[in-house]
Design an enzyme around this catalytic site. Structure first.
Site, PDB file in Angstrom:
ATOM      1  N   SER A 191     -20.277  12.429  23.022  1.00 39.84           N
ATOM      2  CA  SER A 191     -19.310  13.419  22.574  1.00 39.84           C
ATOM      3  C   SER A 191     -18.296  13.643  23.688  1.00 39.84           C
ATOM      4  O   SER A 191     -18.645  13.663  24.868  1.00 39.84           O
ATOM      5  CB  SER A 191     -20.009  14.738  22.243  1.00 39.84           C
ATOM      6  OG  SER A 191     -19.077  15.798  22.135  1.00 39.84           O
ATOM      7  N   ARG A 235      -0.013 -17.391 -14.199  1.00 41.37           N
ATOM      8  CA  ARG A 235      -0.058 -17.052 -12.780  1.00 41.37           C
ATOM      9  C   ARG A 235       0.272 -15.567 -12.655  1.00 41.37           C
ATOM     10  O   ARG A 235       1.196 -15.086 -13.295  1.00 41.37           O
ATOM     11  CB  ARG A 235       0.974 -17.885 -11.985  1.00 41.37           C
ATOM     12  CG  ARG A 235       0.741 -19.407 -11.989  1.00 41.37           C
ATOM     13  CD  ARG A 235      -0.294 -19.831 -10.971  1.00 41.37           C
ATOM     14  NE  ARG A 235       0.094 -19.446  -9.633  1.00 41.37           N
ATOM     15  CZ  ARG A 235       1.045 -20.054  -8.910  1.00 41.37           C
ATOM     16  NH1 ARG A 235       1.713 -21.079  -9.415  1.00 41.37           N
ATOM     17  NH2 ARG A 235       1.335 -19.649  -7.701  1.00 41.37           N
TER      18      ARG A 235
END
Length: 490
Positions: free
Chosen positions: A298, A338
């Protein structure tokens, strides 16, 4: 590109799908196509060798990669600028252009085939790390098949269980996820040509297209495959991929299946992480993550050791559904022969999902291999859970003793006793014995006087040991381990 600083831990899998990997894979796909044409007699050995040597001449340093990234905007995909660089490199090596490069292919053929090849590397990495995690979890299941702990349902204490059975649940999910990745993250090569008809490839092998050589005549036509399919099988063999039954330019099932399998991995690993996050809370303290220099620190509180591996696993699980839905949305937008944007939307979503999942699999393996189990703390927490964890098994045991309405009466008696004596097992036993002795129609257990409070208390006392109520937990652990071992050996 999203900053990697905002995606801690992804560096573990970054080389699988970063810009350099994409460029190198596109080049490998183009090189393999020329090699396949050589095997079919369409390209000379000299030309195939030049095409192969040219791969290393395409720059993949950060400067050239940035140029390719910028240039990919022009055609809407990275194949076009990479192909341009490759063609120039081939010409430098060969001394002339080589029409066989990219002959009869379209950008989507190369991009989808490159995606298939990239994901095959992801699959191997994920399955390997999941197997590591599974092996470690199987060892935990074996070691703790009979280690008692309190089960929790809907966040509350429920019944006694074993830590081995909890780990067996993690193991089953990890094994299932590994099987899904093995089966479903298997995209085939893609070849359909400009409109999915393979027209240009048919023309290529028949000798009527630019790039076809006279040596194509009489080339292995006695084989069962027609020349077009034979060429595709040569290409697939070069890349270690399968040949699909038909072009899949707008049938995106392989991509959707891959995304689903990767998302399943994220969910399975989050199941493990969620339990570790809960059980490693200081007030519970039953599990601890493995430590490493700098991990879990921390910036403000020097005493903390945060369960970072589990945090990152949960992060991945929270992101995975959105990324998978992005792939599904792209697949659902496919149109005509496509796609017009749906295909393009798949790449970032699937790429990040694959990258995060590969990193998560590595995190999970490290977590499982180094997880510390505090069995004494589990025993204390089970004892501190009080008499409530015994309520269901005691009610089941008392039901046959209490006559015609035994089940209802037993639940009521046990409920009242637990509320009156939530922590004192001895007092609970005495209270229940008195209640049974006072009940009309009580049927004595074998060898017990139903009217004797002392005899009933002595009969009930062994039933207040949580270890008497583990059910089939040890046997279920054995089955989970056997299934894992069978999977490893097949």
């Amino acid at each position: 590109m999203v900053s990697d600083l905002l995606r801690p831990g992804v560096h573990r899998a970054q080389e699988l799908l970063d810009d350099r990997a994409v460029v190198c894979t596109i080049l490998a796909v183009e090189d393999a196509w020329v090699a396949a044409q050589h095997r079919e007699g369409l390209v000379s050995a000299e030309e195939a060798a030049a095409a192969h040597a040219a791969v290393d001449r395409v720059g993949t340093d950060p400067h050239h990669l940035r140029e390719l990234v910028t240039a990919s905007e022009g055609g809407g995909n990275p194949v076009i600028p990479v192909l341009g660089a490759y063609r120039r490199a081939v010409e430098q090596v060969l001394g002339r252009p080589l029409p066989a490069v990219h002959a009869s292919l379209t950008s989507q053929d190369v991009m989808d085939t490159a995606l298939a090849h990239l994901l095959s590397s992801v699959r191997r990495r994920v399955v390997g790390d999941l197997t590591r995690a599974g092996d470690a979890l199987a060892e935990l299941v074996r070691r703790h098949r009979g280690t008692p702990m309190v089960a929790r349902t809907l966040t509350q204490h429920a019944l006694p269980t074993t830590f081995g059975l909890k780990a067996a649940g993690w193991l089953a999910a990890v094994d299932d996820a590994a099987d899904e990745v093995s089966a479903r993250v298997r995209l085939p090569l893609s070849c359909g040509g400009a409109a999915g008809t393979l027209a240009a490839t048919v023309a290529l092998v028949s000798g009527t297209a630019p790039g076809a050589q006279s040596s194509a005549q009489g080339a292995a036509h006695d084989q069962p495959l027609d020349p077009t399919q034979r060429l595709l099988h040569h290409w697939a063999g070069q890349l270690g991929l399968e040949v699909p039954d038909a072009p899949w330019h707008t049938t995106r099932t392989p991509v959707v299946r891959a995304a689903g399998a990767l998302a399943e991995v994220a969910a399975a690993l989050s199941r493990l992480a969620n339990d570790v996050l809960l059980l490693s809370r200081p007030e519970i303290g039953e599990l601890r993550e493995p430590t490493a220099p700098g991990r879990g620190a921390s910036s403000a509180m020097p005493q903390k050791q945060n369960p970072v591996l589990s945090v990152l696993l949960k992060r991945t699980a929270l992101l995975a559904p959105g990324l998978a839905s992005g792939v599904l949305a792209g697949a659902g937008a496919a149109v005509d022969e496509r796609p017009d944007g749906g295909w393009h939307a798949e790449w970032p979503a699937l790429g990040e999902l694959a990258e995060l999942t590969a990193a998560a699999s590595s995190h999970a393996a490290e977590l499982a291999e180094g997880l510390t189990v505090d069995a004494p703390r589990m025993a204390r927490n089970l004892a501190d859970a009080g008499t409530g964890v015994l309520a269901e098994p005691l009610a089941v045991a008392l039901a046959p003793v209490l006559g015609e309405r035994g089940a209802d009466t037993a639940r009521q008696l046990v409920r009242d006793a637990v509320r009156a004596e939530p922590h004192d097992v001895g007092a609970l036993t005495e209270r229940l014995a008195e209640a049974v002795a006072a009940s009309d129609g009580a049927v004595a257990p074998p060898g017990v006087d139903a009217r004797s409070t002392g005899a009933l208390a002595a009969w009930l006392r062994p039933l207040t040991d949580p270890r008497a109520h583990l059910g089939a937990a040890p046997q279920l652990c054995d089955r989970a381990v056997a299934r894992h071992d069978e999977r490893r050996n097949r």
